[in-house]
Scaffold this active site. Sequence first.
Site, PDB file in Angstrom:
ATOM      1  N   ASP A  45      -0.127   8.226  -5.909  1.00  0.00           N
ATOM      2  CA  ASP A  45       0.950   7.774  -5.020  1.00  0.00           C
ATOM      3  C   ASP A  45       1.953   8.921  -4.849  1.00  0.00           C
ATOM      4  O   ASP A  45       2.356   9.565  -5.817  1.00  0.00           O
ATOM      5  CB  ASP A  45       1.640   6.540  -5.613  1.00  0.00           C
ATOM      6  CG  ASP A  45       2.515   5.830  -4.595  1.00  0.00           C
ATOM      7  OD1 ASP A  45       2.222   4.675  -4.256  1.00  0.00           O
ATOM      8  OD2 ASP A  45       3.521   6.442  -4.135  1.00  0.00           O
ATOM      9  N   ILE A  46       2.335   9.158  -3.601  1.00  0.00           N
ATOM     10  CA  ILE A  46       3.185  10.308  -3.286  1.00  0.00           C
ATOM     11  C   ILE A  46       4.622  10.145  -3.820  1.00  0.00           C
ATOM     12  O   ILE A  46       5.322  11.130  -4.060  1.00  0.00           O
ATOM     13  CB  ILE A  46       3.172  10.522  -1.753  1.00  0.00           C
ATOM     14  CG1 ILE A  46       3.449  11.967  -1.377  1.00  0.00           C
ATOM     15  CG2 ILE A  46       4.101   9.579  -1.040  1.00  0.00           C
ATOM     16  CD1 ILE A  46       3.187  12.247   0.096  1.00  0.00           C
ATOM     17  N   ASN A  64      -0.157  -5.630  -2.850  1.00  0.00           N
ATOM     18  CA  ASN A  64       0.730  -6.359  -1.943  1.00  0.00           C
ATOM     19  C   ASN A  64       0.021  -6.685  -0.631  1.00  0.00           C
ATOM     20  O   ASN A  64      -0.711  -5.850  -0.105  1.00  0.00           O
ATOM     21  CB  ASN A  64       1.969  -5.511  -1.648  1.00  0.00           C
ATOM     22  CG  ASN A  64       2.743  -5.143  -2.900  1.00  0.00           C
ATOM     23  OD1 ASN A  64       2.811  -5.919  -3.846  1.00  0.00           O
ATOM     24  ND2 ASN A  64       3.314  -3.949  -2.937  1.00  0.00           N
ATOM     25  N   GLN A  96       4.337  -5.063   1.368  1.00  0.00           N
ATOM     26  CA  GLN A  96       3.305  -4.101   1.764  1.00  0.00           C
ATOM     27  C   GLN A  96       3.877  -3.206   2.858  1.00  0.00           C
ATOM     28  O   GLN A  96       4.479  -3.696   3.817  1.00  0.00           O
ATOM     29  CB  GLN A  96       2.050  -4.830   2.287  1.00  0.00           C
ATOM     30  CG  GLN A  96       0.914  -3.878   2.634  1.00  0.00           C
ATOM     31  CD  GLN A  96      -0.339  -4.595   3.131  1.00  0.00           C
ATOM     32  OE1 GLN A  96      -0.314  -5.789   3.419  1.00  0.00           O
ATOM     33  NE2 GLN A  96      -1.429  -3.858   3.245  1.00  0.00           N
ATOM     34  N   HIS A 124      -4.702  -1.630  -0.781  1.00  0.00           N
ATOM     35  CA  HIS A 124      -4.631  -0.697  -1.904  1.00  0.00           C
ATOM     36  C   HIS A 124      -4.170  -1.425  -3.153  1.00  0.00           C
ATOM     37  O   HIS A 124      -3.334  -2.311  -3.094  1.00  0.00           O
ATOM     38  CB  HIS A 124      -3.680   0.472  -1.597  1.00  0.00           C
ATOM     39  CG  HIS A 124      -2.351   0.066  -1.048  1.00  0.00           C
ATOM     40  ND1 HIS A 124      -2.159  -0.316   0.261  1.00  0.00           N
ATOM     41  CD2 HIS A 124      -1.135  -0.029  -1.647  1.00  0.00           C
ATOM     42  CE1 HIS A 124      -0.884  -0.621   0.453  1.00  0.00           C
ATOM     43  NE2 HIS A 124      -0.243  -0.461  -0.686  1.00  0.00           N
ATOM     44  N   PHE A 125      -4.763  -1.023  -4.260  1.00  0.00           N
ATOM     45  CA  PHE A 125      -4.334  -1.504  -5.566  1.00  0.00           C
ATOM     46  C   PHE A 125      -3.519  -0.380  -6.210  1.00  0.00           C
ATOM     47  O   PHE A 125      -4.022   0.734  -6.365  1.00  0.00           O
ATOM     48  CB  PHE A 125      -5.537  -1.826  -6.461  1.00  0.00           C
ATOM     49  CG  PHE A 125      -6.254  -3.091  -6.076  1.00  0.00           C
ATOM     50  CD1 PHE A 125      -7.120  -3.118  -4.993  1.00  0.00           C
ATOM     51  CD2 PHE A 125      -6.071  -4.265  -6.803  1.00  0.00           C
ATOM     52  CE1 PHE A 125      -7.787  -4.283  -4.622  1.00  0.00           C
ATOM     53  CE2 PHE A 125      -6.729  -5.435  -6.447  1.00  0.00           C
ATOM     54  CZ  PHE A 125      -7.591  -5.445  -5.360  1.00  0.00           C
ATOM     55  N   HIS A 126      -2.275  -0.688  -6.557  1.00  0.00           N
ATOM     56  CA  HIS A 126      -1.480   0.267  -7.333  1.00  0.00           C
ATOM     57  C   HIS A 126      -1.936   0.170  -8.792  1.00  0.00           C
ATOM     58  O   HIS A 126      -1.997  -0.932  -9.344  1.00  0.00           O
ATOM     59  CB  HIS A 126       0.006  -0.100  -7.308  1.00  0.00           C
ATOM     60  CG  HIS A 126       0.661  -0.026  -5.966  1.00  0.00           C
ATOM     61  ND1 HIS A 126       1.454   1.035  -5.592  1.00  0.00           N
ATOM     62  CD2 HIS A 126       0.673  -0.890  -4.915  1.00  0.00           C
ATOM     63  CE1 HIS A 126       1.931   0.822  -4.366  1.00  0.00           C
ATOM     64  NE2 HIS A 126       1.461  -0.345  -3.936  1.00  0.00           N
TER      65      HIS A 126
HETATM   66  P1  AMP Z   1       2.845  -0.695  -0.523  1.00  0.00           P
HETATM   67  O1  AMP Z   1       4.335  -0.802  -0.472  1.00  0.00           O
HETATM   68  O2  AMP Z   1       2.205  -1.616  -1.530  1.00  0.00           O
HETATM   69  O3  AMP Z   1       2.213  -0.809   0.842  1.00  0.00           O
HETATM   70  O4  AMP Z   1       2.533   0.751  -1.089  1.00  0.00           O
HETATM   71  C1  AMP Z   1       2.350   1.859  -0.284  1.00  0.00           C
HETATM   72  C2  AMP Z   1       2.406   3.055  -1.199  1.00  0.00           C
HETATM   73  O5  AMP Z   1       1.852   4.158  -0.511  1.00  0.00           O
HETATM   74  C3  AMP Z   1       3.825   3.458  -1.603  1.00  0.00           C
HETATM   75  O6  AMP Z   1       3.951   3.385  -3.020  1.00  0.00           O
HETATM   76  C4  AMP Z   1       3.951   4.883  -1.092  1.00  0.00           C
HETATM   77  O7  AMP Z   1       4.656   5.726  -1.977  1.00  0.00           O
HETATM   78  C5  AMP Z   1       2.509   5.305  -0.952  1.00  0.00           C
HETATM   79  N1  AMP Z   1       2.265   6.334   0.055  1.00  0.00           N
HETATM   80  C6  AMP Z   1       2.728   6.371   1.333  1.00  0.00           C
HETATM   81  N2  AMP Z   1       2.262   7.473   1.973  1.00  0.00           N
HETATM   82  C7  AMP Z   1       1.491   8.136   1.061  1.00  0.00           C
HETATM   83  C8  AMP Z   1       0.735   9.348   1.113  1.00  0.00           C
HETATM   84  N3  AMP Z   1       0.675  10.104   2.200  1.00  0.00           N
HETATM   85  N4  AMP Z   1       0.080   9.734  -0.010  1.00  0.00           N
HETATM   86  C9  AMP Z   1       0.135   8.986  -1.122  1.00  0.00           C
HETATM   87  N5  AMP Z   1       0.813   7.821  -1.232  1.00  0.00           N
HETATM   88  C10 AMP Z   1       1.488   7.416  -0.159  1.00  0.00           C
END
Ligand code: AMP
Length: 143
Positions: free
Chosen positions: A37-38, A89, A96, A102-104
């Site tokens: 995760d970025i 989410n 979300q 995606h699974f965190h």
């Molecule tokens: P969600 O809020 O569950 O949809 O999580 C989306 C996640 O994607 C967030 O934790 C962001 O930090 C992550 N994210 C967004 N853009 C990128 C990216 N380019 N590379 C890696 N993670 C990302």
Amino acid sequence: MTTTIHVDENCLFCKIVKGTIPSFKIYEDEHTFVFLDINPIADGHMLVIPKYHGETLGDLPDDVLSKLLPVAKKVALATGVPQYNIVQNNGKLAFQHVFHVHFHVVPKPNEKEGLIIGEQNWPQKPLDKDALAATAERIRNKL
Ligand code: AMP
Ligand code: ZN
């Protein structure tokens, strides 16, 4: 049999799978892709995604979905942090932001880092057996 070739060309995570947007890749196989995760909430916070594009869990065929959790387990164990959360989410209201499933995988190395759940964000109601019975029946009837 479901094909894994199901891509949305405008989707950020589909672009990450394709490699047109860079990522810190952790793992990849035929069906699944894992990257950092970025904006991590803990060191080693990863996202486990299917290569098949689906916005929310209900959009994924079961055979695609069934590949994800074993990979989440594998990469979670590889962090070396024995305690962790898996979070997934679905929908804007449910926090979300990226609409590709995606699974965190979030390591929980100590009280301050990683996922924090307090009374405010886990608003439990007191026990109400009648309400629970009605809810259970309602959901069972929809299966
Ligand atoms: P969600 O809020 O569950 O949809 O999580 C989306 C996640 O994607 C967030 O934790 C962001 O930090 C992550 N994210 C967004 N853009 C990128 C990216 N380019 N590379 C890696 N993670 C990302
Ligand atoms: Zn996608």
